[in-house]
Motif scaffolding. Sequence first.
Motif, short mmCIF file in Angstrom:
data_model
loop_
_atom_site.label_atom_id
_atom_site.label_comp_id
_atom_site.label_asym_id
_atom_site.label_seq_id
_atom_site.Cartn_x
_atom_site.Cartn_y
_atom_site.Cartn_z
N PHE A 126 0.68 -0.92 0.26
CA PHE A 126 -0.46 -0.27 0.28
C PHE A 126 0.89 1.04 0.23
CE2 PHE A 126 -2.43 3.05 2.27
CZ PHE A 126 -3.60 3.35 1.42
N ASP A 127 0.83 1.81 -0.79
CA ASP A 127 1.14 3.29 -0.67
C ASP A 127 0.04 4.41 -1.40
OD1 ASP A 127 2.73 5.64 -2.00
OD2 ASP A 127 3.88 4.29 -2.70
N ILE A 128 1.08 5.25 -0.32
CA ILE A 128 -0.67 6.17 -0.11
C ILE A 128 -0.34 7.22 -1.52
CG2 ILE A 128 0.37 8.00 0.80
CD1 ILE A 128 -3.03 7.14 1.51
N PHE A 129 0.69 7.51 -1.51
CA PHE A 129 0.56 8.17 -3.14
C PHE A 129 0.24 7.75 -4.30
CE2 PHE A 129 4.13 10.17 0.22
CZ PHE A 129 3.25 11.85 0.22
N ALA A 130 0.71 6.32 -4.16
CA ALA A 130 -0.08 5.77 -5.54
C ALA A 130 -1.52 5.46 -5.81
CB ALA A 130 0.73 4.07 -5.36
N GLN A 131 -2.24 5.69 -4.22
CA GLN A 131 -3.65 5.46 -3.53
C GLN A 131 -4.05 7.21 -4.49
OE1 GLN A 131 -4.99 2.71 -3.26
NE2 GLN A 131 -7.41 3.78 -2.65
N ARG A 132 -3.46 7.87 -3.79
CA ARG A 132 -3.92 8.94 -4.80
C ARG A 132 -4.05 8.66 -6.37
NH1 ARG A 132 -1.49 14.34 -5.92
NH2 ARG A 132 0.50 13.14 -5.42
N ALA A 133 -3.13 8.68 -6.80
CA ALA A 133 -3.60 7.92 -8.19
C ALA A 133 -4.28 7.72 -7.87
CB ALA A 133 -2.01 7.85 -8.82
N GLU A 134 -4.42 6.67 -8.13
CA GLU A 134 -5.53 5.78 -8.48
C GLU A 134 -6.70 6.87 -8.72
OE1 GLU A 134 -7.82 1.81 -7.01
OE2 GLU A 134 -5.36 1.45 -6.88
N LEU A 135 -7.44 7.55 -7.32
CA LEU A 135 -8.33 7.83 -7.24
C LEU A 135 -8.91 9.09 -7.99
CD1 LEU A 135 -8.45 7.86 -3.45
CD2 LEU A 135 -10.18 6.94 -4.83
N MET A 136 -7.76 9.03 -8.11
CA MET A 136 -7.33 10.65 -9.81
C MET A 136 -8.12 10.46 -10.56
SD MET A 136 -6.01 13.77 -8.70
CE MET A 136 -5.86 14.16 -9.01
N GLU A 137 -7.78 8.68 -11.09
CA GLU A 137 -8.27 7.95 -12.68
C GLU A 137 -9.31 7.64 -12.29
OE1 GLU A 137 -5.36 5.18 -12.95
OE2 GLU A 137 -3.80 6.33 -13.07
N VAL A 138 -9.80 7.58 -11.42
CA VAL A 138 -11.37 6.75 -10.87
C VAL A 138 -12.03 8.45 -11.18
CG1 VAL A 138 -13.48 6.67 -9.28
CG2 VAL A 138 -10.61 4.96 -9.54
N CYS A 139 -11.85 9.41 -10.56
CA CYS A 139 -12.43 10.81 -10.94
C CYS A 139 -12.57 11.41 -12.15
CB CYS A 139 -11.40 12.11 -9.69
SG CYS A 139 -12.07 11.98 -8.10
N GLU A 140 -11.68 10.70 -13.31
CA GLU A 140 -11.39 12.06 -14.44
C GLU A 140 -12.39 10.63 -15.18
OE1 GLU A 140 -7.67 12.09 -18.13
OE2 GLU A 140 -7.16 11.45 -16.27
N ARG A 141 -12.60 9.16 -14.37
CA ARG A 141 -12.35 8.42 -15.70
C ARG A 141 -14.49 7.70 -15.34
NH1 ARG A 141 -10.19 4.77 -14.03
NH2 ARG A 141 -11.69 3.51 -12.68
N HIS A 142 -15.05 9.00 -14.46
CA HIS A 142 -16.55 8.70 -13.88
C HIS A 142 -16.73 10.48 -14.13
CE1 HIS A 142 -17.33 4.90 -13.32
NE2 HIS A 142 -15.72 4.61 -12.61
N GLU A 143 -14.96 11.44 -14.67
CA GLU A 143 -16.02 13.26 -13.90
C GLU A 143 -16.42 13.59 -12.79
OE1 GLU A 143 -18.86 13.08 -17.78
OE2 GLU A 143 -17.10 13.12 -19.34
N LEU A 144 -15.91 12.94 -12.08
CA LEU A 144 -16.20 13.64 -10.30
C LEU A 144 -15.63 14.93 -10.25
CD1 LEU A 144 -16.34 9.80 -8.90
CD2 LEU A 144 -18.14 11.09 -9.74
N PRO A 145 -16.33 15.66 -10.09
CA PRO A 145 -15.62 16.90 -9.10
C PRO A 145 -14.44 16.70 -8.27
CG PRO A 145 -18.06 16.54 -9.07
CD PRO A 145 -18.21 15.12 -9.48
N LEU A 146 -13.34 17.47 -8.92
CA LEU A 146 -12.15 16.89 -7.79
C LEU A 146 -12.52 18.20 -6.44
CD1 LEU A 146 -9.09 17.21 -9.36
CD2 LEU A 146 -10.52 15.24 -8.20
N PRO A 147 -12.02 18.16 -5.25
CA PRO A 147 -12.64 19.57 -3.84
C PRO A 147 -12.05 20.33 -4.38
CG PRO A 147 -11.04 17.16 -3.46
CD PRO A 147 -11.52 17.29 -4.44
N GLY A 148 -12.63 21.76 -4.25
CA GLY A 148 -11.59 22.93 -4.49
C GLY A 148 -10.35 23.29 -3.64
N GLY A 149 -9.41 23.50 -4.85
CA GLY A 149 -8.19 24.07 -4.89
C GLY A 149 -7.41 22.62 -5.50
N TYR A 150 -7.99 20.95 -5.85
CA TYR A 150 -6.91 19.67 -5.15
C TYR A 150 -6.27 20.13 -6.42
CZ TYR A 150 -6.17 14.39 -3.34
OH TYR A 150 -5.84 13.95 -3.07
#
Length: 281
Positions: A126-150
């Motif tokens: 488990f890599d917390i930074f790799a997890q962040r990258a994976e979640l960013m990809e999920v947000c992009e794939r599903h067009e989910l809005p990121l928190p403001g200023g993220y």
Amino acid sequence: MRAVPSIADLLERVLSWVGRAVEWLRLEGGLSHQILRIDVDHVPYVLRVLEPKVSAAGREIGNTRLAARTADAQVCAVLPGVPAIVLEFLPGRTLSAAEAGRPGVSPEPAEACLRLHAGPAFGDDFDIFAQRAELMEVCERHELPLPGGYPDASSTVDATRAEPAEWQLRAVAWLGDIALEADYDPDLTGQLAGAYFGAGPNPALRARVRLLHIASNVTWALWFTVHHGLLAAAHGEDPVGFDYEAEAAGEWGQARRALEDPGLGRLLATVTGRKPITPDE
């Protein structure tokens, strides 16, 4: 879409329970997953039913089996055909942040981590930074809005990853996340690191745990964002009554304050051994 099994259907899949006196009730704290206490002839168990939209169920169940060898509840059964697992029931209660910060409490999670890390390695790192990258990809794939200023904070977040290769990074990541969940301040975070690594860990190691605390806030803000987006799309509203959107905002608010704090430069300097950059330089 495959129908979600009823509780009665789930209970029937544990063959050793068929024909016995079975009672159940829902437990709080499962977030997107269903957590049930099952009493079979007055013997308590926990049934954990994973939400496949937001869980790698096979990996999670496999790692739970490994954790059970040293520091976790024993695995009693894995249900056939559904992402669900039966665990030993461990009596106790969840500590509040205030209780977790009482004198003498912080060594306990460190001792549990020591037992866990003395056992077999999990099936994946488990890599917390790799997890962040994976979640960013999920947000992009599903067009989910990121928190403001993220997105604007990405370079600062990446800077917190600086690390000497010889450090016990798996332990540091665990401790940073524990500090986050227990709402530890810098002093308690240092005590947690000291309890794990022994008396007087070097300042760079303490600083590294604090940086991983910040990185955990950053990543879990996105984790809650993904859960809000995917579960809302699937169910119309959160089935367990948990406000993922508000939790994401809270996590990101804490992370943003830490990332904008002038003390972050000193933490990075302590980790890297470099002189902190001041506004005049």
